[in-house]
Each structure stands twice: as structure tokens, then as C-alpha cells.
Design an enzyme around this catalytic site. Structure first.
Site, PDB file in Angstrom:
ATOM      1  N   THR A   1     -73.553 -54.049 -26.431  1.00 37.59           N
ATOM      2  CA  THR A   1     -73.474 -53.052 -27.505  1.00 37.59           C
ATOM      3  C   THR A   1     -73.526 -51.620 -26.972  1.00 37.59           C
ATOM      4  O   THR A   1     -73.185 -50.686 -27.681  1.00 37.59           O
ATOM      5  CB  THR A   1     -74.663 -53.211 -28.483  1.00 37.59           C
TER       6      THR A   1
ATOM      7  N   CYS B   1     -83.071 -49.536 -26.196  1.00 36.97           N
ATOM      8  CA  CYS B   1     -84.170 -49.658 -27.158  1.00 36.97           C
ATOM      9  C   CYS B   1     -85.530 -49.619 -26.469  1.00 36.97           C
ATOM     10  O   CYS B   1     -85.641 -49.849 -25.270  1.00 36.97           O
ATOM     11  CB  CYS B   1     -84.076 -51.007 -27.880  1.00 36.97           C
TER      12      CYS B   1
ATOM     13  N   CYS C   1     -88.656 -52.660 -30.387  1.00 31.48           N
ATOM     14  CA  CYS C   1     -87.626 -52.470 -31.421  1.00 31.48           C
ATOM     15  C   CYS C   1     -87.467 -53.727 -32.279  1.00 31.48           C
ATOM     16  O   CYS C   1     -87.436 -54.835 -31.755  1.00 31.48           O
ATOM     17  CB  CYS C   1     -86.285 -52.132 -30.778  1.00 31.48           C
TER      18      CYS C   1
ATOM     19  N   ARG D   1     -82.415 -57.436 -33.366  1.00 32.20           N
ATOM     20  CA  ARG D   1     -82.227 -58.797 -32.870  1.00 32.20           C
ATOM     21  C   ARG D   1     -82.331 -58.825 -31.339  1.00 32.20           C
ATOM     22  O   ARG D   1     -81.878 -57.907 -30.667  1.00 32.20           O
ATOM     23  CB  ARG D   1     -80.825 -59.270 -33.280  1.00 32.20           C
TER      24      ARG D   1
ATOM     25  N   ARG E   1     -76.446 -45.546 -25.271  1.00 27.69           N
ATOM     26  CA  ARG E   1     -76.885 -44.575 -26.266  1.00 27.69           C
ATOM     27  C   ARG E   1     -78.115 -45.094 -27.008  1.00 27.69           C
ATOM     28  O   ARG E   1     -78.338 -46.303 -27.091  1.00 27.69           O
ATOM     29  CB  ARG E   1     -75.756 -44.236 -27.233  1.00 27.69           C
TER      30      ARG E   1
ATOM     31  N   CYS F   1     -80.840 -46.268 -29.628  1.00 34.61           N
ATOM     32  CA  CYS F   1     -80.875 -47.049 -30.861  1.00 34.61           C
ATOM     33  C   CYS F   1     -81.349 -46.148 -32.003  1.00 34.61           C
ATOM     34  O   CYS F   1     -82.260 -45.337 -31.835  1.00 34.61           O
ATOM     35  CB  CYS F   1     -81.849 -48.204 -30.674  1.00 34.61           C
TER      36      CYS F   1
ATOM     37  N   CYS G   1     -85.244 -47.673 -33.307  1.00 39.84           N
ATOM     38  CA  CYS G   1     -86.505 -47.437 -32.585  1.00 39.84           C
ATOM     39  C   CYS G   1     -86.524 -46.071 -31.889  1.00 39.84           C
ATOM     40  O   CYS G   1     -87.549 -45.664 -31.372  1.00 39.84           O
ATOM     41  CB  CYS G   1     -86.772 -48.555 -31.595  1.00 39.84           C
TER      42      CYS G   1
END
Ligand SMILES: [Zn+2]
Length: 357
Positions: free
Chosen positions: A28, A32, A36, A39, A61, A63, A66
């Protein structure tokens, strides 16, 4: 850092591990805090980082849930004001988040909020808003949106305004964002056009390269040079989501005058994007000089930089750099062969005259 232990903390969403390390998910591109609520990723897709800076240097980048790039503060009122800014930045233009509103949100008077905010975060609310906008803009650009879309997403009122800011703040090279396409997967299609072989490459976010040449082998080698660290796969046009874009681009190369509206995933400086956006405004069948483009973007002296942005165009025809010629009428250069530029212009001019007579 012991990665096995770190991974256990991630699996357990262990709040005690927050502040010790961060994890990024390669599928993705997001990083995080261990706690966090999102999932859990597959272990194979996780990379660990010691700081937000390290994660961002690697192209990840932050999240939105969180917010691993923000220190937690001890002050509830400031926290509420900051949450309000973070969640409303995209909705409102710059002037709309006032101290009065923030005061109401935080339960402090505007005066006290201003002071408390500065104490805790080291920035006034106005400075914080500006910093967050700049940060968001960079994030959007990293995701490969065009500057105009990035501008909109970052909550700036108008694009002329962002360029002033962006030129000062985004003076970084594409390589800063994503080195050689590391972590990217690229599908590409080879097609035939009246002007030779066409390669269209895309990530899941948009087109990352459109090139023209004499044969597929050279075009594939060019793609490999541009994105050495990416995984690349040639796909059949019908079998991929790329198919409809390829059809549109082939039609454009073959002289269709329809305006292309295709998302990009191309990393480039704000200046280059500014030039490329301007090129997209040149009407079908018309040309502009390098100097005219420089003036149009408000940098009349940057003629050579404009020529360089044209020479480094990464999306042939979709970004119509072929419509820029020398003031003298001389065709100038063309990354994909001067003869192709000449034929493209002739065809566009002919079709355009047909249409008006
Ligand atoms: Zn998160």
C-alpha cells in the site's frame, strides 16, 4: 532493531511499541505506528523503520488513522484543535479555519488556544495549517497525481497560489520520492500506430510512461532504464485495465482530436508539471513557442527550463510536447524523433482545417 520482536508488537497492536519503531506496508506504500487499528498486513510485505523520516525517504506515506508522523500531545484541547484542522483541511480553503472555530472545538478562548497550541506544538495554528498543507501536497505528488489534482486535494484555493508555495517547498527531485521505481509494479502494453511502435506503461494509479519508437525491444529497454527498481510485466491490451487508455492513446497518435483525460503516475518537479499542464492547454492543431509557454507559466526567462521539461516529457502525445516549436518556426527537438513530431503536427493541422471549413 529485532524484527521478529517488532513483528510480534505489530501483530499485538502493542501501544508500548509506539515511538520505538514504525512499519511500512509495501503493497500500500503506507507506514503506521505498531498500535494502528488498521488491518494487519502479511509479514512479507512489511518493512520496519526507526523514524517517520526514514519511512518517507523510502517512499512510504503516513497513515491517516494512526498519524505516525505526529507526536502525541499531552494537551487535550490542543489535540482537539489539531484533529479538527487535520480532518477539515481537505474540505475548506485556507481562510476557512479560523481561530474562533478552533477555540470552539477545543473549549478554549481563541487567545488561549493560540498560546497553548504554540506552547505544545511549537507552531501557531496558522503555521500548522500551512505546514500540513505543504505536507499533504507532497504526499499527493508522491502518489503521482497531477499538480492540479494534488492542489485540489491539499485544500488550496487555487492553483496559482499553490505554485508560489510549491516552488519554494517542493524543490526536490523525483528521485527523492521514489528511487528508480522501487516498490512499484508496472504493466505495459505494446501497440502499433501510424507513427511506429507505442509503449504505454502504468501503475495501478495511472500512466507512468508513454513512448514511441521503431521497435518494442528499444522501448522496453527505455522503460527499464527509467524504472530499474520496479517490477515490469508486458500484458495483452484486452486483458488489462490499461486497454482502454491504450486505445485512446493510439487514436490520439493516429490523429483523433479528442482530448485525453488519463490519470498520471509520473514523478516530476512542480516546475515540470507546471510546464506539462500548460502544454495540455495548447489546442489541437495549434503550436506555441518555448518562450510563449515560459511566459504563460509566469516565468518568461525560463525558456531553457521549459525546453528541458519538454525534452523530458514522459508521456508522448498525452502531454503534447510536440505542439511546442521554436519561435522561428523551426521544429526544435523531439524526444521520440523529429520526423514523428513533423508528422504529428501536419496531421493535426490538416484535421483541424478540415473541421473548420
Ligand atoms: Zn496506521
Amino acid at each position: 532493531m529485532n524484527e521478529a520482536i517488532a513483528w510480534q508488537s505489530v501483530l499485538g497492536r502493542d501501544p508500548a511499541a509506539d515511538g520505538r519503531f514504525l512499519y511500512g506496508v509495501t503493497t500500500t506504500g503506507i507506514y503506521c505506528r505498531p498500535s494502528c487499528p488498521s488491518r494487519r498486513p502479511k509479514r512479507d510485505n512489511v518493512a520496519f523503520f526507526s523514524s517517520a523520516e526514514a519511512a518517507e525517504r523510502a517512499g512510504f506515506r503516513a497513515c491517516q488513522r494512526c498519524r505516525p508522523n505526529h507526536a502525541r500531545t499531552a494537551n487535550r484541547a490542543v489535540e482537539r484543535a489539531r484533529d479538527y484542522i487535520d480532518s477539515h483541511l481537505a474540505e475548506f480553503g485556507e481562510e476557512r479555519i479560523t481561530l474562533e472555530v478552533l477555540g470552539e472545538e477545543s473549549g478554549l478562548s481563541p487567545y488561549h488556544l493560540q498560546r497553548k497550541f504554540k506552547d505544545v506544538l511549537g507552531l501557531t495554528p496558522a503555521q500548522y495549517i500551512r505546514a500540513r498543507k505543504s505536507e499533504r501536497l507532497k504526499g499527493e505528488l508522491k502518489r503521482g497525481e497531477t499538480v492540479s489534482r494534488a492542489t485540489f486535494g491539499a485544500g488550496y484555493g487555487s492553483s496559482s497560489r499553490v505554485y508560489g508555495d510549491a516552488d519554494a517547498r517542493l524543490g526536490m527531485t523525483p528521485a527523492t520520492y521514489r528511487r528508480g521505481g522501487a516498490g512499484m509494479h508496472i504493466d505495459y502494453v505494446i501497440a502499433n500506430t501510424l507513427l511506429g511502435t507505442l509503449l504505454v506503461a502504468a501503475t495501478e494509479r495511472g500512466i507512468c510512461a508513454v513512448t514511441l519508437g521503431d521497435d518494442a525491444t528499444n522501448l522496453e529497454a527505455g522503460l527499464a532504464r527509467e524504472y530499474p527498481a520496479a517490477t515490469r510485466a508486458r500484458v495483452a491490451p484486452q486483458s488489462s485495465s490499461l486497454g482502454s487508455w491504450v486505445t485512446e492513446i493510439v487514436e490520439a497518435v493516429d490523429g483523433d482530436r479528442k482530448r485525453l483525460d488519463i490519470p498520471f503516475d509520473i514523478q516530476a518537479s512542480a516546475f515540470r508539471w507546471k510546464v506539462w499542464r500548460e502544454l495540455q492547454k495548447i489546442p489541437f492543431g495549434e503550436t506555441r513557442s518555448y518562450g510563449e509557454i515560459a511566459s504563460a507559466i509566469g516565468s518568461p526567462k525560463a525558456v531553457r527550463a521549459v525546453a528541458s521539461a519538454c525534452a523530458n516529457n514522459q508521456a508522448a502525445v498525452v502531454i503534447p510536447c510536440h505542439r511546442v516549436i521554436r519561435q522561428s518556426g523551426d521544429l526544435g527537438g523531439y524526444r521520440w524523433g523529429l520526423e514523428r513530431k513533423r508528422r504529428l503536427l501536419e496531421k493535426e493541422r490538416a484535421i483541424s482545417e478540415e473541421g473548420t471549413s
